[in-house]
Enzyme design. Sequence first.
Site, PDB file in Angstrom:
ATOM      1  N   ILE A  18       0.850  -1.151   0.131  1.00 53.96           N
ATOM      2  CA  ILE A  18      -0.018   0.059   0.213  1.00 53.96           C
ATOM      3  C   ILE A  18       0.841   1.186  -0.108  1.00 53.96           C
ATOM      4  O   ILE A  18       1.411   1.581   0.961  1.00 53.96           O
ATOM      5  CB  ILE A  18      -1.039  -0.018   1.185  1.00 53.96           C
ATOM      6  CG1 ILE A  18      -2.006  -1.196   1.031  1.00 53.96           C
ATOM      7  CG2 ILE A  18      -2.049   1.263   1.321  1.00 53.96           C
ATOM      8  CD1 ILE A  18      -3.050  -1.231   2.022  1.00 53.96           C
ATOM      9  N   HIS A  19       0.938   1.841  -1.276  1.00 52.91           N
ATOM     10  CA  HIS A  19       1.798   3.038  -1.538  1.00 52.91           C
ATOM     11  C   HIS A  19       0.960   4.128  -1.433  1.00 52.91           C
ATOM     12  O   HIS A  19      -0.520   3.958  -1.446  1.00 52.91           O
ATOM     13  CB  HIS A  19       2.731   3.069  -2.485  1.00 52.91           C
ATOM     14  CG  HIS A  19       2.080   2.332  -3.758  1.00 52.91           C
ATOM     15  ND1 HIS A  19       1.249   3.019  -4.582  1.00 52.91           N
ATOM     16  CD2 HIS A  19       1.785   1.033  -4.030  1.00 52.91           C
ATOM     17  CE1 HIS A  19       1.030   2.405  -5.563  1.00 52.91           C
ATOM     18  NE2 HIS A  19       1.056   1.177  -5.439  1.00 52.91           N
TER      19      HIS A  19
END
Length: 89
Positions: A15-16
């Site tokens: 999760i960027h």
Amino acid sequence: MDIAKTFEIKNKLGIHARAAAKIVETANRFKADVVLEKDGYEVNGRSILDILTLYCPKGSRLTVRITGMDAAEAMEMLSILIDGKFGEI
């Protein structure tokens, strides 16, 4: 209605920022409250910054808790997003 589901993060980068933005965008389509939890730490599912503080690399486990009248619809859309690797290849 109160729903919880745990996901394994499967996309390569975890999760960027872009993935967090997609979570927020999806959560904001619903009235239900969205909370994300990893390793006992909970954050608001409508805050990109809060989501990024969870540090969710590939293989980590993320629990999504949703409370509200449209919780089932919100969980369905978030499930499609997360299980679909946020649209990444």
